[in-house]
Design a protein around this motif. Structure first.
Motif, mmCIF file in Angstrom:
data_model
loop_
_atom_site.group_PDB
_atom_site.id
_atom_site.type_symbol
_atom_site.label_atom_id
_atom_site.label_comp_id
_atom_site.label_asym_id
_atom_site.label_seq_id
_atom_site.Cartn_x
_atom_site.Cartn_y
_atom_site.Cartn_z
ATOM 1 N N VAL A 194 0.719 -1.220 -0.135
ATOM 2 C CA VAL A 194 0.016 0.089 0.140
ATOM 3 C C VAL A 194 0.966 1.219 0.027
ATOM 4 C CG1 VAL A 194 -1.592 1.406 1.330
ATOM 5 C CG2 VAL A 194 -2.184 -1.118 0.972
ATOM 6 N N ALA A 195 1.842 1.411 0.788
ATOM 7 C CA ALA A 195 2.894 2.579 0.749
ATOM 8 C C ALA A 195 3.229 2.706 -0.378
ATOM 9 C CB ALA A 195 3.749 2.223 2.063
ATOM 10 N N LEU A 196 4.039 1.871 -0.952
ATOM 11 C CA LEU A 196 4.489 2.125 -2.288
ATOM 12 C C LEU A 196 3.701 2.495 -3.197
ATOM 13 C CD1 LEU A 196 7.077 2.154 -3.938
ATOM 14 C CD2 LEU A 196 6.735 -0.305 -4.743
ATOM 15 N N GLY A 197 2.436 1.737 -3.322
ATOM 16 C CA GLY A 197 1.554 2.266 -4.423
ATOM 17 C C GLY A 197 0.987 3.602 -4.233
ATOM 18 N N GLN A 198 0.888 4.375 -3.060
ATOM 19 C CA GLN A 198 0.816 5.618 -2.820
ATOM 20 C C GLN A 198 1.712 6.627 -3.427
ATOM 21 O OE1 GLN A 198 -0.033 5.595 1.418
ATOM 22 N NE2 GLN A 198 -2.136 4.970 0.990
ATOM 23 N N HIS A 199 3.018 6.311 -3.337
ATOM 24 C CA HIS A 199 4.030 6.864 -3.884
ATOM 25 C C HIS A 199 3.871 6.605 -5.601
ATOM 26 C CE1 HIS A 199 6.893 8.036 -0.763
ATOM 27 N NE2 HIS A 199 6.385 7.116 -0.034
ATOM 28 N N LEU A 200 3.520 5.725 -5.971
ATOM 29 C CA LEU A 200 3.701 5.493 -7.526
ATOM 30 C C LEU A 200 2.414 6.337 -8.168
ATOM 31 C CD1 LEU A 200 3.980 1.274 -7.653
ATOM 32 C CD2 LEU A 200 5.860 3.285 -8.147
ATOM 33 N N VAL A 201 1.557 6.670 -7.607
ATOM 34 C CA VAL A 201 0.640 7.515 -8.109
ATOM 35 C C VAL A 201 1.206 8.657 -9.307
ATOM 36 C CG1 VAL A 201 -1.196 6.918 -6.762
ATOM 37 C CG2 VAL A 201 -0.161 8.821 -6.246
ATOM 38 N N SER A 202 2.337 9.148 -8.658
ATOM 39 C CA SER A 202 3.019 10.368 -9.296
ATOM 40 C C SER A 202 4.143 9.690 -10.013
ATOM 41 C CB SER A 202 3.383 11.422 -8.323
ATOM 42 O OG SER A 202 4.280 10.965 -7.494
ATOM 43 N N LEU A 203 4.436 8.609 -9.973
ATOM 44 C CA LEU A 203 5.693 7.915 -10.708
ATOM 45 C C LEU A 203 5.279 6.966 -11.874
ATOM 46 C CD1 LEU A 203 7.884 7.302 -7.519
ATOM 47 C CD2 LEU A 203 7.848 9.412 -9.086
ATOM 48 N N ALA A 204 4.063 6.015 -11.603
ATOM 49 C CA ALA A 204 3.939 4.942 -12.504
ATOM 50 C C ALA A 204 2.917 5.516 -13.561
ATOM 51 C CB ALA A 204 3.640 4.000 -11.930
ATOM 52 N N HIS A 205 2.938 4.728 -14.876
ATOM 53 C CA HIS A 205 1.924 4.644 -15.516
ATOM 54 C C HIS A 205 0.696 3.706 -15.464
ATOM 55 C CE1 HIS A 205 4.739 6.732 -18.748
ATOM 56 N NE2 HIS A 205 3.744 7.834 -18.198
ATOM 57 N N ALA A 206 1.077 2.506 -15.338
ATOM 58 C CA ALA A 206 0.144 1.424 -15.014
ATOM 59 C C ALA A 206 0.551 0.659 -13.865
ATOM 60 C CB ALA A 206 -0.230 0.827 -16.475
ATOM 61 N N ALA A 207 -0.602 -0.082 -13.092
ATOM 62 C CA ALA A 207 -0.234 -1.149 -12.237
ATOM 63 C C ALA A 207 -1.161 -2.432 -12.232
ATOM 64 C CB ALA A 207 0.115 -0.182 -10.859
ATOM 65 N N GLN A 208 -0.931 -3.294 -11.456
ATOM 66 C CA GLN A 208 -1.774 -4.488 -11.347
ATOM 67 C C GLN A 208 -1.268 -5.158 -10.200
ATOM 68 O OE1 GLN A 208 -4.053 -6.241 -13.480
ATOM 69 N NE2 GLN A 208 -4.140 -7.897 -12.206
ATOM 70 N N ASP A 209 -2.088 -5.918 -9.399
ATOM 71 C CA ASP A 209 -1.425 -6.732 -8.367
ATOM 72 C C ASP A 209 -1.277 -8.006 -8.952
ATOM 73 O OD1 ASP A 209 -4.259 -7.847 -7.784
ATOM 74 O OD2 ASP A 209 -3.478 -8.195 -5.861
ATOM 75 N N VAL A 210 -0.264 -8.853 -8.352
ATOM 76 C CA VAL A 210 0.018 -10.220 -8.999
ATOM 77 C C VAL A 210 -0.689 -11.167 -7.956
ATOM 78 C CG1 VAL A 210 1.714 -11.692 -9.751
ATOM 79 C CG2 VAL A 210 2.401 -9.267 -9.902
ATOM 80 N N SER A 211 -1.738 -11.642 -8.259
ATOM 81 C CA SER A 211 -2.483 -12.715 -7.632
ATOM 82 C C SER A 211 -2.571 -13.936 -8.273
ATOM 83 C CB SER A 211 -3.963 -11.878 -7.149
ATOM 84 O OG SER A 211 -4.579 -11.683 -8.533
ATOM 85 N N ASP A 212 -2.918 -13.807 -9.512
ATOM 86 C CA ASP A 212 -3.146 -15.088 -10.323
ATOM 87 C C ASP A 212 -1.848 -15.770 -11.080
ATOM 88 O OD1 ASP A 212 -5.760 -15.100 -9.517
ATOM 89 O OD2 ASP A 212 -6.297 -13.866 -11.361
ATOM 90 N N GLY A 213 -0.698 -15.016 -11.088
ATOM 91 C CA GLY A 213 0.484 -15.399 -11.712
ATOM 92 C C GLY A 213 1.005 -14.107 -12.641
ATOM 93 N N PHE A 214 2.274 -13.725 -12.403
ATOM 94 C CA PHE A 214 2.785 -12.823 -13.106
ATOM 95 C C PHE A 214 2.545 -12.642 -14.622
ATOM 96 C CE2 PHE A 214 6.410 -10.912 -15.486
ATOM 97 C CZ PHE A 214 6.584 -9.717 -14.971
ATOM 98 N N GLN A 216 0.087 -13.577 -16.408
ATOM 99 C CA GLN A 216 -1.403 -13.449 -16.657
ATOM 100 C C GLN A 216 -1.668 -12.030 -16.284
ATOM 101 O OE1 GLN A 216 -4.324 -16.688 -16.317
ATOM 102 N NE2 GLN A 216 -4.864 -15.605 -14.743
ATOM 103 N N ASP A 217 -1.205 -11.709 -14.958
ATOM 104 C CA ASP A 217 -1.573 -10.320 -14.637
ATOM 105 C C ASP A 217 -0.945 -9.397 -15.507
ATOM 106 O OD1 ASP A 217 -3.301 -11.395 -12.598
ATOM 107 O OD2 ASP A 217 -1.626 -11.797 -11.202
ATOM 108 N N LEU A 218 0.362 -9.635 -15.707
ATOM 109 C CA LEU A 218 0.988 -8.319 -16.643
ATOM 110 C C LEU A 218 0.247 -8.363 -17.985
ATOM 111 C CD1 LEU A 218 3.338 -6.307 -17.536
ATOM 112 C CD2 LEU A 218 4.673 -8.306 -18.039
ATOM 113 N N ALA A 219 -0.109 -9.670 -18.550
ATOM 114 C CA ALA A 219 -0.980 -9.464 -19.662
ATOM 115 C C ALA A 219 -2.194 -8.720 -19.483
ATOM 116 C CB ALA A 219 -1.176 -10.966 -20.242
ATOM 117 N N HIS A 220 -2.747 -8.345 -18.484
ATOM 118 C CA HIS A 220 -4.001 -7.530 -18.331
ATOM 119 C C HIS A 220 -3.449 -6.279 -18.620
ATOM 120 C CE1 HIS A 220 -6.274 -10.936 -16.776
ATOM 121 N NE2 HIS A 220 -5.714 -11.001 -15.748
#
Length: 317
Positions: A194-214, A216-220
């Protein structure tokens, strides 16, 4: 223990104060008054006994994971988690079990500032559903559909540990005792980023949590953004001891149950991301790049293609 005794003793009496919560547990519905300068993020996850967890799991470990997997969804959006509703089906309410479950649940909720504001309880086969709500400043929530060609691809923590622990449970491999203990801890108590995610709102373009396999989730992300990716599988972070097993690429790429984050960000943000990772005490690894071609290429360090029998977990396979 009866249902309403459980609700009053273990839920109502432990509900925390919240300036945006107008009415909590005890009525037909909770009432929240959101801050109009923020967007609300809502997610729901269900865990079923025998499918997502062993029914002999400890109450404390089960409660932790029931909430943690939902916190991971908030982390992937860069959201601050705020409220959760818990619906439970259990064969019976045993007071010692309920006490351990609620102690663990509320400890994690308190750690992340989450207020349990409602839900439902019924008798039945083991099932737990959490609906969680969080918020970000308007328009700043991370999404799957914003990856851009040339973006770096990052992943947090380590992958494959939870799946390796399951393979040991299923007696398909035998891990060393200390390796199994570390993998089992990752399976039972993943750390929501959670803490990193809050930092990433101003740094990253897209994100996804890895729950069903890296993979498959990256493919989303790739499908939603209309892009492709090249991944160095050997750069994917895992426990070094797992690489001694022939299944390690499956565990890391497709095993699932990791609850880490995969995210994309422009190259000029590398130093800022590393600083955010250090600030939040979160390990991050640079593992690939977003490409214009709309496919996912998995390569080893020698540039050879890595083939997977499956890309991730499917509830209906």
């Amino acid at each position: 223990m009866k249902e309403f005794d459980f609700i009053k003793q273990y839920l109502v009496n432990r509900q925390s104060q919240d300036g945006q919560l107008v009415l909590g547990i005890g009525d037909d519905a909770a009432i929240i008054r959101p801050d109009t300068s923020h967007d609300i993020h809502i997610s729901s996850d269900m865990l079923i006994g025998g499918r997502h967890f062993f029914t002999d799991v400890s109450a404390a470990d089960l409660a932790y994971k029931v909430l943690a997997v939902n916190l991971s969804d908030m982390a992937a959006m860069g959201a601050t988690p705020k409220w959760a509703l818990l619906s439970v089906a259990v064969p019976q309410l045993q007071e010692d079990w309920v006490q351990d479950f609620c102690d663990s649940l509320f400890a994690l909720a308190d750690e992340y500032g989450v207020n349990i504001i409602g839900g439902d309880t019924t008798q039945g086969p083991w099932a737990f559903n959490v609906t969680i709500m969080g918020q970000t400043p308007q328009g700043l929530g991370l999404r799957r559909d914003a990856a851009q060609v040339g973006d770096d691809i990052w992943v947090t923590g380590r992958l494959g540990l939870a799946c390796a622990a399951l393979f040991d449970h299923w007696q398909e491999v035998q891990l060393d005792m200390d390796v199994f203990a570390e993998c089992e801890a990752a399976r039972l108590r993943p750390r929501p980023r959670v803490a990193l995610g809050q930092h990433l709102v101003s740094l990253a373009h897209a994100a996804q949590d890895v729950s069903d396999g890296f993979a498959q989730d990256l493919a989303h992300i790739l499908k939603a953004s209309g892009v492709g990716a090249v991944i160095n599988v050997d750069a994917l972070p895992t426990l070094p001891a797992l690489k001694h097993h022939e299944q390690w690429q499956h565990w890391v790429c497709a095993g699932g149950d990791d609850y880490e984050l995969v995210f994309t960000a422009p190259k000029h943000q590398r130093q800022a991301i590393l600083q955010a990772a250090q600030t939040t005490q979160t390990a991050v690894s640079l593992v690939g790049v977003i490409t214009e071609q709309t496919d996912l290429m998995l390569l080893d360090s020698d540039g050879e293609a890595v083939t997977l029998e499956q890309w991730g977990f499917d509830h209906f396979e």
